[in-house]
Design a protein around this motif. Structure first.
Motif, short mmCIF file in Angstrom:
data_model
loop_
_atom_site.label_atom_id
_atom_site.label_comp_id
_atom_site.label_asym_id
_atom_site.label_seq_id
_atom_site.Cartn_x
_atom_site.Cartn_y
_atom_site.Cartn_z
N ASN B 642 0.82 -1.20 0.00
CA ASN B 642 0.00 0.00 0.00
C ASN B 642 0.87 1.27 0.00
N GLN B 643 1.95 1.25 0.78
CA GLN B 643 2.86 2.41 0.80
C GLN B 643 3.52 2.59 -0.54
N MET B 644 3.93 1.48 -1.16
CA MET B 644 4.59 1.57 -2.46
C MET B 644 3.61 2.15 -3.50
N LYS B 645 2.37 1.68 -3.45
CA LYS B 645 1.38 2.17 -4.42
C LYS B 645 1.12 3.66 -4.21
N GLY B 646 0.99 4.06 -2.96
CA GLY B 646 0.75 5.48 -2.67
C GLY B 646 1.89 6.34 -3.18
N GLY B 647 3.12 5.87 -2.97
CA GLY B 647 4.29 6.61 -3.46
C GLY B 647 4.29 6.70 -4.98
N ALA B 648 3.90 5.59 -5.62
CA ALA B 648 3.88 5.56 -7.08
C ALA B 648 2.86 6.56 -7.61
N VAL B 649 1.71 6.63 -6.97
CA VAL B 649 0.67 7.58 -7.40
C VAL B 649 1.17 9.01 -7.16
N GLY B 650 1.86 9.21 -6.04
CA GLY B 650 2.48 10.52 -5.80
C GLY B 650 3.47 10.86 -6.91
N GLY B 651 4.18 9.85 -7.37
CA GLY B 651 5.15 10.05 -8.46
C GLY B 651 4.46 10.41 -9.78
N ILE B 652 3.28 9.85 -10.01
CA ILE B 652 2.51 10.22 -11.21
C ILE B 652 2.15 11.70 -11.12
N GLY B 653 1.72 12.12 -9.93
CA GLY B 653 1.38 13.53 -9.73
C GLY B 653 2.58 14.42 -10.00
N MET B 654 3.73 14.03 -9.43
CA MET B 654 4.96 14.81 -9.60
C MET B 654 5.34 14.89 -11.09
N ALA B 655 5.22 13.77 -11.79
CA ALA B 655 5.65 13.73 -13.18
C ALA B 655 4.70 14.51 -14.09
#
Lengths: 327, 743
Positions: B642-655
């Motif tokens: 769940n933490q990894m997925k949340g970080g990945a979604v945060g990364g989509i936002g950043m990108a």
């Protein structure tokens, strides 16, 4: 939020009187925009006239067209069987707007009347002629990547945010209003205004006039239609730019075309010359490119929105291609 | 099945212990405490960016219904710590500190609080707040980093201490890339990004006595918050109590004490009632930090066969005028790849803005965008697969510290991720793959973060009902701290997790650090484990002869009995142990050992993205995202995933979408709500696939954990940017990559 009075009439005439006779009264329907504006102190009505009890929610056949009540919900209209059959472009445009939750609250009349999303309009500490005439346009030399490329003035370069209205202007809709001086019909293309020297006025509605319905004439645009909305995320964002496209095609020849853009002007932007250029042409990418070039004539960009000069024609081509191939 | 679950708790995908409370509304967040006689406070912000307040008209607000007080620098009570802060000779040389609210007439950033209105309801306070008008003497302000980059400076802490990590770094020759055979030099920009956790910042301040303060506060560190406000009011720390039982996300913005917290405490003093203060979403942009706007330049050279010969990485990050905020933007560049020559230079630019604060993957996520983009650019120059290029420059030991890695399973991550994303479909030539109007591309980005561990203390006690209660002052901002600690305790004790309760988020509990820097499980995990071992040992000594000779590890706590594994008949009922009287509680501190001197300890991750870019509209869809991590032992596959997925979604936002813009003419943000500042919606995220190597690191702690929170986002943005290049041939070096940059 300021204190305000709240009344909830059940008859249209009572609602009209309540607003017409009180300088500081305003209608409220879904409230999805007005409540935000009130919370931020941008709209400060002293009386809210809630029209949700008025009998204006019906979607029905009327003469040679559909009549959609002003209080029909965006989600209801988008899901309506008659709308989907006769005016699928409208359903597509509605579903491209906002989120499911907002579409469940927002009405057809309210959607047309939503204010611009220009950031300067939303900040009381920034200049904005639309919010406070005479203070200047913050966006003109500010951050203007969302702003107009057509029909702006040096007083205001904001755009109208509605998706639904882009489809309605393309479909030759008519707005039915009822006011202190009686009823009148306003062609959709004349409903919203360009900013000129009075950007504080978004529409040609008079004080106390109530939108009761929108008429859409039946037409041949039941199949080859598309609403192409370009935004910064997949859903729940205002358009950088959008295109409503409708074609009537026979033997790969275009018999009639409708085209309008959103996110480019102070009002939904009908592209009549581009439409005409398509009539009699084959439904090919080349025809679409030519129409797109015509559509963009007269466009002018500001510091941050020059991309719209390219995104505009690209999106028109994409919308027409998708509409033409729609089965 | 149940038997098996009891034996093996660590690694099990256990449901969150507080999941039900959270989804049913039973979890109480800091804005939800209602105290008798409560008052409500709303901040009024400056409408200028720099200058002086010459006056404030508060008359209308004071007369508004329900208003109890309007506090400004003209009438604020003296906060004793504001005068002594920075004068403590035991503290390091001053590099500024948090804003001292209502202390003087100076305006340091736009929307800086100039007044707080206190009323008997939040609505009335909010109404009256709009009636307060500041009068200003404005001065010329600076809010644009690039326009002020020439004034960038080495952080003061680095100037004063040559060993400070923010100093210039050099191995081999200075700027050696300039003379390299094959070289590149690129500039990268990331805009200001704002944390925006779902829960708004909120605090309820209650002076229970003139010298006793209780704070229900959104914080990532109950003890840090206690220390800050005890200092501010010259109180002994034990007189301040901080409660943060639930925190609705934070991503770093509750790692710092902010002016609104001081304002609530001052207001509570003035009206002599408990005061609740909640920020608005707009104020979350302006008053509680952000990931700083950062300019970077990266030069790299390599040999034709794909060996990096030199890297120079420079950055200028923004900070405020009153506080020097630094972060590890250049850390990954120094240790990730084998390069004989590496130069890094970190600089700050002071602007008239609120102070930044660590945002998930702080520094490293910013730096990785430059480094991992440059790796992709160089691979392209060399006509080499970017994964192969990284393998050719893989580090088998830390080239910065010249120490062995404690563990490093990044190659295994590469392999796992490449298989899952379908890396073999990637074409070397950009623009080779398409599906109609959609161009398809693949990209990768690597992340790393220190496996930090600090001291932590956990209390454990056997209760008369046979349950075990554990307590620790740590917080849980969302990763599932209470859940994984319950698992660690259950496995260590041999007890059903349902019989264990782990309490946190209270400064009165045994000490732990803040929840930040991916360090909680590394630190509190072993403390929980050792506290449970100590508890068992204590109970064993009480349990009589049969247990006295037993091996420690054979002792387990079962349902109702202390028992010996392998000897089912040897058991003592808790009831009998309790009857013996005496203390059934232990408090144990666990500290990192000397391993950190011998080994270089890091978590590693790699992210693989498949994107689709519309050739006409420039829209980007991330169609696949695979995140693989070497984070040591995984305590809970579900919460870790769940933490990894949340970080990945945060990364989509950043990108792709996150950017807070200031109109420099006014020094004021134009993005002040979620209509203007976009974060990903569900439709923006594919079903993120997560894989863990799950190999214990024996050197960080006995559990083998290394930390997950930061590496979940570090490297995601460049993976997406690189995939966009592979799809389109367009290299975008300024985030976010919005459609206008791609058409």
């Amino acid at each position: 939020m300021n204190q305000f009075q709240y009344v909830r009439p059940t008859k249209p005439q009572a609602a009209i009187d309540a607003v017409a006779k009180d300088q500081n009264a305003t209608f409220i329907a879904g409230g999805t925009n007005l409540v935000d504006l009130m919370k931020r102190g941008i709209a400060t009505p002293q009386k809210l006239v809630d029209i949700n009890r008025l009998p204006l929610t019906k979607i029905e056949k009327e003469n040679n067209g559909l009549r959609i009540g002003a209080l029909a919900l965006n989600s209801t209209v988008a899901d309506d069987k008659q709308v989907r059959q006769k005016q699928p472009l409208l359903a597509l445009a509605l579903n491209a707007g906002a989120s499911a939750q907002l579409r469940n609250m927002a009405t057809v009349g309210g959607n047309m009347l939503q204010r611009t999303r220009c950031s300067y309009f939303y900040d009381l500490a920034m200049p904005c002629n639309k919010r406070e005439p005479g203070t200047g346009c913050g966006a003109l030399e500010g951050i203007n990547r969302m702003h107009a490329i057509f029909g702006f003035s040096d007083k205001c370069i904001a755009v109208h945010p509605s998706d639904m209205s882009v489809a309605l202007v393309a479909l030759d809709a008519t707005v039915l209003v009822s006011g202190p001086k009686g009823e009148r019909r306003i062609p959709f293309a004349d409903f919203h205004r360009l900013p000129g020297d009075t950007p504080e006025k978004d529409t040609n509605l008079e004080k106390g006039e109530l939108i009761t319905a929108v008429d859409i004439p039946d037409g041949p645009f039941t199949k080859h239609v598309h609403y192409q909305k370009v935004r910064e995320r997949a859903s729940y964002a205002f358009a950088l730019l959008s295109v409503a496209a409708a074609l009537d095609i026979e033997n790969n020849t275009i018999k009639a075309a409708r085209l309008a853009m959103g996110g480019v002007a102070h009002k939904p932007w009908r592209l009549t010359a581009a439409e005409q250029s398509l009539v009699g042409k084959p439904a090919t990418e080349e025809s679409f490119r030519q129409a797109a070039a015509i559509a963009m004539q007269g466009a002018k960009a500001f510091k941050h929105n020059a991309y719209k000069l390219k995104l505009g024609p690209n999106t028109i081509v994409q919308a027409l291609k998708t509409a033409a191939s729609a089965a | 099945m149940k038997e098996q679950a009891q034996n093996k708790q660590i690694g099990a995908p256990m449901d969150r212990v507080d999941g039900r409370l959270k989804v049913t509304g039973g979890a109480k967040y800091s804005a939800e405490y209602e105290l008798p006689n409560m008052a409500y406070a709303v901040l009024v912000g400056s409408t200028i960016t720099k200058g002086r307040l010459t006056g404030i008209d508060t008359k209308a607000a004071e007369k508004a219904p329900g208003v109890l007080a309007v506090i400004t620098h003209f009438n604020s009570p003296k906060v004793p710590g504001f005068d002594t802060a920075g004068k403590d000779p035991s503290q390091p040389a001053t590099v500024g500190g948090p804003l001292k609210i209502f202390k003087d007439d100076k305006i340091r950033y736009n929307d800086q609080p100039i007044a707080v209105v206190v009323a008997d309801s939040w609505e009335r306070a909010r109404f009256a707040a709009r009636l307060v008008k500041g009068q200003y003497a404005p001065e010329k302000h600076k809010t644009n980093l690039e326009a002020n980059a020439s004034e960038a400076f080495l952080p003061t802490a680095a100037k004063k201490n040559p060993k400070h990590p923010m100093n210039d770094y050099q191995r081999g020759q200075v700027d050696a890339y300039k003379t390299g055979a094959i070289k590149l030099e690129s500039e990268y920009v990331i805009p200001t990004e704002v944390h925006h956790p779902m829960e708004l910042q909120a605090i309820t301040a209650h002076w229970e006595a003139p010298d006793r303060l209780t704070l229900y506060d959104k914080t990532q560190g109950t003890l840090a918050t206690r220390r800050d406000f005890a200092k501010e009011w010259n109180l002994p720390e034990e007189n301040v109590k901080v409660i943060a039982t639930f925190v609705g996300g934070a991503f770093g913005n509750a790692l710092h004490s902010w002016p609104h917290e001081s304002a609530a405490i001052i207001a509570a003093k003035v009206v002599n009632r408990p005061v609740k203060l909640m920020l608005t979403r707009e104020q979350m942009f302006t008053n509680v930090g952000y990931r700083p706007y950062t300019w970077q330049k990266l030069g790299m050279s390599a040999t034709a066969d794909g060996k990096i010969t030199a890297i120079t990485h420079e950055s200028v990050g923004q900070t405020s005028t009153y506080e020097e905020f630094t972060e590890s933007t250049l850390a990954q560049t120094r240790m990730m790849y084998q390069s004989p020559n590496v130069t890094t230079r970190y600089r700050l630019a002071s602007l008239d803005v609120c102070s930044p604060i660590w945002m998930r993957g702080p520094g490293e996520a910013t730096g990785a965008f430059a480094l991992e983009s440059a790796m992709d650019e160089m691979a392209h120059l060399l006509n080499l697969d970017p994964l192969e290029f990284r393998l050719r420059n893989y580090t088998e030991q830390d080239p910065e510290k010249n120490k062995p890695w404690s563990t490093k399973f990044l190659k295994e991550c590469y392999q796992l991720g490449a298989e899952r994303v379908g890396w073999n479909k990637r074409q070397l030539k950009p623009g080779s793959l398409r599906d109609g109007e959609w161009l398809i591309g693949y990209g990768m980005g690597v992340g790393t973060f220190g496996a930090h561990r600090g001291a932590a203390t956990v209390g454990a006690q056997l209760r008369p009902d046979g349950t075990v209660l554990l307590q620790c002052a740590t917080t849980d901002i969302g990763p599932g701290t209470g859940t994984v600690m319950t698992q660690i305790a259950a496995e260590t004790l041999g007890l059903d997790p349902k019989k264990i309760r782990f309490e946190l988020g209270n400064s009165s509990f045994p000490k732990a650090g803040t929840q930040g820097g991916s360090s909680t499980v590394n630190s509190v995990g072993p403390a929980t484990q050792e506290a449970c071992l100590a508890l068992k040992e204590k109970l064993r000594t009480l349990a009589g002869a049969a247990f006295a000779s037993a091996k420690k590890e054979d002792v387990t706590l079962t349902d109702g009995y202390l028992a010996l594994s392998g000897s089912p008949t040897t058991r003592v009922a808790y009831a009998d142990l309790i009857k013996q009287g005496g203390d059934k509680a232990v408090t144990v501190e666990a500290k990192p050992g000397p391993e950190g001197q011998k080994y270089s300890m890091y978590s590693f991750s790699v992210h693989f993205a498949e994107v689709r870019v519309h050739e006409l509209t420039g829209e980007v869809r991330v169609s696949k995202l695979v995140s693989c991590a070497d984070a040591g032992t995984i305590i809970n596959e579900k919460t870790a995933g769940n933490q990894m997925k949340g970080g990945a979604v945060g990364g989509i936002g950043m990108a792709l979408m996150e950017a807070a813009h200031i109109d420099d003419r006014f020094g004021r943000y134009v993005t002040k709500d979620f209509a203007d500042y976009h974060v990903p919606v569900h439709a923006d995220s594919p079903d993120v696939q997560v894989a863990f190597v799950n190999q214990p690191d024996p050197h960080v702690n006995a559990l083998g954990t290394k930390g997950i929170g930061e590496i979940a986002i570090i490297g995601v943005a460049p993976a997406i940017a690189n995939a966009i290049f592979n799809a389109t041939g367009k290299r975008i070096r300024e985030l976010p990559i919005t459609p206008d940059k791609l058409i």
